[in-house]
Write an enzyme that holds these catalytic residues in place. Sequence first.
Site, short mmCIF file in Angstrom:
data_model
loop_
_atom_site.label_atom_id
_atom_site.label_comp_id
_atom_site.label_asym_id
_atom_site.label_seq_id
_atom_site.Cartn_x
_atom_site.Cartn_y
_atom_site.Cartn_z
N ILE A 54 40.65 -53.05 -106.58
CA ILE A 54 39.56 -54.01 -106.86
C ILE A 54 39.97 -54.93 -108.01
O ILE A 54 39.77 -56.14 -107.94
CB ILE A 54 38.23 -53.29 -107.20
N ARG A 95 31.91 -33.66 -106.78
CA ARG A 95 31.34 -34.83 -107.42
C ARG A 95 31.30 -34.62 -108.94
O ARG A 95 31.52 -35.55 -109.71
CB ARG A 95 29.92 -35.04 -106.87
N HIS A 143 23.39 -46.21 -105.80
CA HIS A 143 24.52 -46.51 -104.91
C HIS A 143 24.99 -45.20 -104.27
O HIS A 143 25.98 -44.62 -104.67
CB HIS A 143 25.64 -47.17 -105.70
N THR A 147 32.97 -48.85 -111.50
CA THR A 147 33.46 -47.47 -111.38
C THR A 147 32.36 -46.53 -110.88
O THR A 147 31.22 -46.58 -111.36
CB THR A 147 33.97 -46.98 -112.76
N ASN A 159 35.86 -39.45 -114.71
CA ASN A 159 35.53 -40.86 -114.91
C ASN A 159 34.66 -41.08 -116.15
O ASN A 159 34.75 -42.13 -116.79
CB ASN A 159 34.88 -41.45 -113.64
N ARG A 209 37.67 -39.95 -105.69
CA ARG A 209 37.57 -38.53 -105.37
C ARG A 209 38.70 -38.14 -104.44
O ARG A 209 39.01 -38.86 -103.49
CB ARG A 209 36.22 -38.30 -104.68
N GLY A 265 41.18 -52.01 -115.46
CA GLY A 265 41.57 -51.35 -114.21
C GLY A 265 42.23 -52.42 -113.35
O GLY A 265 41.60 -53.41 -113.00
N ALA A 266 43.52 -52.22 -113.07
CA ALA A 266 44.28 -53.23 -112.30
C ALA A 266 44.67 -52.66 -110.94
O ALA A 266 45.76 -52.92 -110.43
CB ALA A 266 45.50 -53.68 -113.10
N GLY A 267 43.79 -51.86 -110.37
CA GLY A 267 44.06 -51.27 -109.05
C GLY A 267 43.64 -52.22 -107.94
O GLY A 267 43.75 -53.45 -108.09
#
Length: 319
Positions: free
Chosen positions: A15, A90, A177, A121, A97, A84, A11-13
């Site tokens: 974060i 959810r 979380h 994630t 995901n 989301r 994942g190179a978004g």
Amino acid sequence: MAGRAKIALIGAGAIGSTLAHLTGLKELGDVVLFDVVPDMPKGKALDLMQSGSVEGFDSHMEGANDYSQIKDADVVIVTAGVPRKPGMSRDDLLAINAKIIRQVADGIKTYAPNAFVICITNPLDAMVQLLQQHSGLPANKVVGMAGVLDSARFRYFIAEKLKVSVEDVQALVMGGHGDTMVALPRYSTVSGINLPDMVKMGWLTQEELDALVKRTAVGGGEIVNYLKTGSAFYAPASSAISMAEAYLKDKRRLLPCAAYCTGEYGVQNTYVGVPVVIGKNGVEKIVELQLTAEEKAAFAKSVAAVKELVAATPKQANL
Ligand code: A3D
């Protein structure tokens, strides 16, 4: 690990790219930045390496669209997923995901089965459980990042309220979380003085302390409301890097992480946020605190919420 550590970021978004930059700045190792978007991670990797010319780091950064490039990574940090969007439930997010996490788990199992894997994630507790189960990696090598971030938020709010340096503030947040997370004032201190004592000493009122606890539980949402699109990324990246560093340098740091409990705190075979020691073997110990009846009840409520999420995660047959 011979030579430099290899750190794969899936994942190179927002974060993922911040993780890559921090890895370079802290000289933790070389980076493979993986994403499904064609070429994008290659562009980010080039940009990041060019920042190294200025910052003085020489970590090699490589963009990847093929899992074979994460081969033999020492650490894998997973942020692949979608956030989301308005109108999405959810459960919708869970389904999308979960599908992504299964692909990621297959990639890690094939190419980096000996890595220490940190999942970011969301929904975190369900995704880390799925990642571990689907990859088949040992549970001590697969953890979820949430507690370090939630505790960092609580630390910041305490420091801001008491007008002291955040450097002297420690805090502990356990549980899932989500809104049910359990911030623990008894285990949160300013240079060793716990928060209930700070209340007795008149530094803040009980009501003010309760408000900080509540603000911590919705700390992510507060940022989302300001950003409008996307969610927090600087503090989540710093938090995951502290976990990766604890593993790579065998620091044996005691950090709250989503770890696989097999009876600790009465929790069976479920990932939930608990204090753990992270060293060269990954999660080396789950630390069991002597919680009060009230703290136990709050933690049990949070565990129930996590179990609900795990139960709602679509089974493979449904995808
Ligand atoms: P974002 O900037 O959207 O980056 C996600 C990246 O994942 C994008 O570049 C996508 O192209 C990529 N992606 C999508 N599908 C795949 C796939 N199949 N394989 C590989 N990559 C893929 O999001 P972000 O970086 O802001 O956040 C990433 C995740 O972290 C989200 O699920 C957030 O909800 C979560 N998050 C968790 C915390 C915790 O404390 C647990 C905090 C903040 C964000």
